[in-house]
Design a protein around this motif. Structure first.
Motif, mmCIF file in Angstrom:
data_model
loop_
_atom_site.group_PDB
_atom_site.id
_atom_site.type_symbol
_atom_site.label_atom_id
_atom_site.label_comp_id
_atom_site.label_asym_id
_atom_site.label_seq_id
_atom_site.Cartn_x
_atom_site.Cartn_y
_atom_site.Cartn_z
ATOM 1 N N ARG A 155 59.227 57.833 47.233
ATOM 2 C CA ARG A 155 60.114 56.670 47.185
ATOM 3 C C ARG A 155 59.595 55.560 46.258
ATOM 4 N N ASP A 156 58.360 55.697 45.771
ATOM 5 C CA ASP A 156 57.785 54.690 44.884
ATOM 6 C C ASP A 156 58.213 54.889 43.427
ATOM 7 N N PHE A 157 58.920 55.977 43.137
ATOM 8 C CA PHE A 157 59.271 56.294 41.754
ATOM 9 C C PHE A 157 60.767 56.110 41.507
ATOM 10 N N THR A 158 61.071 55.652 40.303
ATOM 11 C CA THR A 158 62.452 55.571 39.836
ATOM 12 C C THR A 158 62.546 56.397 38.563
ATOM 13 N N PHE A 159 63.113 57.592 38.685
ATOM 14 C CA PHE A 159 63.213 58.495 37.542
ATOM 15 C C PHE A 159 64.568 58.386 36.834
ATOM 16 N N ALA A 160 65.627 58.102 37.603
ATOM 17 C CA ALA A 160 66.987 58.119 37.048
ATOM 18 C C ALA A 160 67.343 56.769 36.443
ATOM 19 N N SER A 161 66.634 56.370 35.413
ATOM 20 C CA SER A 161 66.939 55.132 34.706
ATOM 21 C C SER A 161 66.473 55.275 33.264
ATOM 22 N N LYS A 162 66.892 54.336 32.435
ATOM 23 C CA LYS A 162 66.524 54.394 31.029
ATOM 24 C C LYS A 162 65.011 54.297 30.856
ATOM 25 N N ARG A 163 64.369 53.512 31.735
ATOM 26 C CA ARG A 163 62.914 53.349 31.679
ATOM 27 C C ARG A 163 62.324 53.676 33.049
ATOM 28 N N PRO A 164 61.905 54.923 33.264
ATOM 29 C CA PRO A 164 61.338 55.320 34.556
ATOM 30 C C PRO A 164 60.125 54.460 34.924
ATOM 31 N N THR A 165 59.982 54.186 36.219
ATOM 32 C CA THR A 165 58.907 53.305 36.671
ATOM 33 C C THR A 165 58.240 53.841 37.932
ATOM 34 N N LEU A 166 57.093 53.287 38.201
ATOM 35 C CA LEU A 166 56.325 53.532 39.418
ATOM 36 C C LEU A 166 56.054 52.172 40.046
ATOM 37 N N ARG A 167 56.322 52.044 41.321
ATOM 38 C CA ARG A 167 56.097 50.796 42.043
ATOM 39 C C ARG A 167 54.926 50.951 43.001
ATOM 40 N N VAL A 168 53.890 50.117 42.842
ATOM 41 C CA VAL A 168 52.732 50.123 43.746
ATOM 42 C C VAL A 168 53.080 49.230 44.932
ATOM 43 N N GLN A 169 53.239 49.838 46.108
ATOM 44 C CA GLN A 169 53.688 49.091 47.281
ATOM 45 C C GLN A 169 52.735 49.168 48.466
ATOM 46 N N ARG A 170 51.753 50.057 48.391
ATOM 47 C CA ARG A 170 50.830 50.200 49.515
ATOM 48 C C ARG A 170 49.515 50.788 49.019
ATOM 49 N N ALA A 171 48.503 50.723 49.865
ATOM 50 C CA ALA A 171 47.194 51.291 49.540
ATOM 51 C C ALA A 171 46.472 51.614 50.844
#
Length: 323
Positions: A155-171
């Motif tokens: 759930r931390d990844f967004t692949f279906a977009s023009k610029r795929p991203t990774l969101r750091v939300q926990r550790a």
């Protein structure tokens, strides 16, 4: 202190018991009675530096010498304790005896961080076991901390977009009584979004395939989260040993993959504020202090920029004078 974890509080208590009580156990933080003075603090620092025991240690106690960085950390804790007394009540204590301590300096020739060149990393990677290759690749290509990358979920990844991203939300965080749990990242700035390269998208899409949104992306062979000690002993150290035997002259820690990532960004002329945001540093000062020495490769750009500005200013002045 209200803004620290149980694990940090446990460590601070241990530091006080082991590294302060044997020197200051019979003294007071106030200005009354057997108070702690600047001389006491200086002698304590010297004892830590040279591995000498304190006045309250049992006879025959053997101590080891501590590195300047460790001493600075312990001194900072003592400073905070005494500063609390100063700020709580000026009549209790009107000054902090730690305020002007001259702390030992580190070895100028010693490099705390290890930075791998791309070729050196490629050599190391050839000796990493297959079940550890993906996590090593993720660490060096994102600059995430161990506790962040091993806490990633689909759930931390967004692949279906023009610029795929990774969101750091926990550790992963340590409990005071031992063990770990998933919690918030290290600091507010650590909660960040990273853009992904096409190669990273392929890597993480493959790892996320078939997993539920809250599953861990990286798991140990037996399932569950990787334990840092197990990974170091059974994956990282054997790979380093083999790489060193094959010609790698450096001995990086796992955390040095993060430093390596930063050094590659600097070599690619990425601005320091962008690197700060990507690494999740709370302050740009941290980024500059840690990686500023790598900016020498930008000297040509600095010279060119200054020469251009001065030349343009001189041209403008000559034009004005001619007019």
């Amino acid at each position: 202190m209200t803004d620290i974890s149980d694990h940090t509080r446990t460590n601070y208590t241990r530091f006080i018991d082991n590294h302060m009580i044997p020197w200051f156990g019979q003294m007071t933080v106030s200005d009354r009675g057997a108070k702690i003075t600047r001389d006491h603090v200086s002698r304590w620092v010297l004892d830590l530096r040279h591995g000498r025991s304190g006045p309250l240690h049992p006879p025959g106690t053997v101590r080891r010498s501590y590195a300047p960085k460790t001493i600075a950390n312990l001194h900072g804790l003592l400073y905070s304790i005494l500063q609390s007394a100063v700020e709580a009540d000026p009549s209790l204590r009107d000054s902090n005896p730690c305020a002007h301590t001259r702390l030992p300096k580190g070895n100028d020739t010693e490099d705390d961080e290890v930075f791998l060149e791309p070729g050196e990393y490629a050599l190391l990677k050839t000796h990493v076991r297959p079940d550890a290759a993906d996590i090593i690749e993720a660490l060096v290509s994102t600059g995430l901390r161990w506790g962040e990358v091993t806490a990633l979920q689909p759930r931390d990844f967004t692949f279906a977009s023009k610029r795929p991203t990774l969101r750091v939300q926990r550790a992963w965080k340590r409990r005071g009584e031992g063990g770990t749990f998933l919690g918030a990242p290290k600091t507010k700035k650590s909660r960040r979004t990273l853009v992904l390269t096409s190669a990273q998208v392929k890597l993480f899409q493959r790892l996320c395939k078939g997993r539920q949104p809250t599953d861990l992306v990286f798991t140990a062979p037996g399932g569950g989260a990787w334990h840092s000690g197990v990974f170091h002993a059974h994956r990282w150290k054997p790979a380093l040993d083999a790489a060193n035997a094959a010609g790698l002259t450096k001995r990086p820690r796992i955390h040095d993959l993060r430093h390596t990532h930063a050094s590659w960004l600097i070599a690619g002329r990425v601005p320091l504020p962008v690197i700060q945001a990507r690494l999740g540093h709370e302050s740009i000062t941290t980024t500059v202090d840690r990686y500023g020495h790598l900016l020498e490769s930008s000297d040509d750009e600095v010279v060119a920029a200054v020469e251009w500005a001065m030349s343009a200013a001189a041209t403008e002045r000559d034009f004005s004078e001619a007019a």
